[in-house]
Design a protein around this motif. Structure first.
Motif, PDB file in Angstrom:
ATOM      1  N   ARG A   1       0.859  -1.135   0.107  1.00  0.00           N
ATOM      2  CA  ARG A   1       0.091   0.122   0.104  1.00  0.00           C
ATOM      3  C   ARG A   1       0.772   1.101  -0.167  1.00  0.00           C
ATOM      4  N   GLU A   2       0.067   2.309  -0.359  1.00  0.00           N
ATOM      5  CA  GLU A   2       1.075   3.781  -0.522  1.00  0.00           C
ATOM      6  C   GLU A   2       1.447   4.256   0.747  1.00  0.00           C
ATOM      7  N   SER A   3       0.772   3.721   1.839  1.00  0.00           N
ATOM      8  CA  SER A   3       1.300   4.171   3.508  1.00  0.00           C
ATOM      9  C   SER A   3       2.611   3.439   3.371  1.00  0.00           C
ATOM     10  N   GLU A   4       2.450   2.236   2.944  1.00  0.00           N
ATOM     11  CA  GLU A   4       3.619   1.165   3.419  1.00  0.00           C
ATOM     12  C   GLU A   4       4.878   1.644   2.466  1.00  0.00           C
TER      13      GLU A   4
ATOM     14  N   THR B   1       5.562   4.716   1.779  1.00  0.00           N
ATOM     15  CA  THR B   1       6.444   5.784   2.380  1.00  0.00           C
ATOM     16  C   THR B   1       7.066   5.411   3.611  1.00  0.00           C
TER      17      THR B   1
END
Length: 343
Positions: free
Chosen positions: A121-124, A126
């Motif tokens: 995922r995008e948060s991961e 980052t």
């Protein structure tokens, strides 16, 4: 550069979206073959390394069959070489550098394939890039993004003259001081002459670690010793590969052994080494910790907390060693640093 992880995120997003980079983004990434600072390109390379190590620990190989590799112009063999280099295989590092495989584009291809395969995922992403930026300093100290710096200001092993080990509960063995741990057994091995103790074997629950320290004045003592050890293993019909591990460059060995009358087998172990001021420490890891795909980190954790005392001389050395092994005559390179039984 103020925010390498942020810049790396922008470069990665553009590549995953467009399949290529603008000239401005290539300039922003700032690829260097031998990085001297934490650039966005170094963050991307280390992020790839982190993901590969996580897959390896989970028992998953790099997805060399991924269609995205061929679609973006990177062959499975080239991708496999890069992946092997990033998890520590130094022969793959040499091969990859010789073939010119390590580039910003190829790094982005590998990283994109890994992110897609793991449905990250995008948060991961980052968080991954931030972790890679935080890891950059240690790799920069080694002056090579493919290996760790090993011994440093905040990481042992330690020389007795340094301060980082102070406050640690240690067992004094003379030339070595080793961590005191519940349930760990310590055995001292005498020299062939029987006069002096030269090596110590530390036994954990499933892993053994044999330690021996030597006087050494050359800064490349471990590199030279490693070459001799590898040559010996190969001459015996075994295999020895240099590997960039947690404690620096190590040897991963498979040595033919006799397991009984007419029964041949293979002993698998790792040989750790570290250069210090005037000394070299060698550690042979056996048992579970020496296995090829082990997750047992105990030997490394123990090794990193050892203190070397190269000036140690047994009080009765002049009587125990007629050759002047320690004490009365100047010591020379490759002479073992003697040990003693703990009080």
């Amino acid at each position: 550069m103020g925010n390498p992880a942020g810049s790396a995120a922008r470069v990665l997003h553009e590549f995953r979206t467009r399949g290529s980079l603008s000239v401005e983004s290539e300039t922003e990434a700032d690829w260097e073959d031998r990085p001297t600072r934490a650039t966005p390109a170094l963050v991307l390379l280390l992020a790839t390394k982190i993901l590969l190590q996580l897959r390896r620990e989970a028992g998953e190989e790099f997805p060399v069959e991924a269609p995205a590799l061929a679609a973006r112009g990177l062959g499975r063999d080239e991708a496999g070489t890069m992946a092997a280099a990033l998890v520590g295989d130094l022969s793959a590092v040499r091969a990859g550098r010789g073939e010119g495989l390590f580039s910003l584009r190829n790094t982005l291809v590998l990283l994109t394939v890994l992110l897609d395969a793991g449905a990250v995922r995008e948060s991961e992403v980052t968080a991954l890039l931030q972790a890679a930026e935080e890891a950059a300093d240690e790799f920069l100290r080694a002056e090579d993004p493919f290996r760790l710096a090993g011994r440093g200001v905040e990481v042992g092993l330690w020389d007795v003259s340094e301060r980082g080990w102070q406050g640690t509960d240690l067992i004094d063995l003379g030339g070595l001081r080793v961590p005191r741990e519940p349930g760990v057994r310590i055995e001292l091995n005498r020299a062939p002459s029987g006069d002096l103790v030269e090596a110590v074997v530390v036994k954990g629950r499933q892993t053994g670690l044999q330690l021996q320290a030597y006087h050494a004045t050359r800064p490349d003592a471990w590199e030279r010793a490693r070459e001799r050890l590898a040559a010996g293993v190969l001459a015996a019909g075994g295999e020895a590969r240099a590997w960039a591990g947690r404690a620096g460059v190590e040897l991963r060995c498979e040595v033919p052994v006799e397991k009984g009358p007419g029964v041949r087998g293979v002993s698998v172990n790792r040989v750790l080494g570290c250069d210090g001021p005037g000394w070299l420490l060698r550690g042979i890891v056996t048992g579970e910790g020496g296995a090829a795909e082990t997750r047992d980190e105990w030997a490394y954790e123990f090794f990193e907390r050892i203190v070397v005392v190269p000036s140690f001389r047994p009080p009765s050395a002049a009587f125990l060693s007629p050759s002047g092994f320690v004490g009365l005559q100047p010591v020379s390179d490759n002479q073992p640093i003697p040990l003693r039984r703990p009080d």
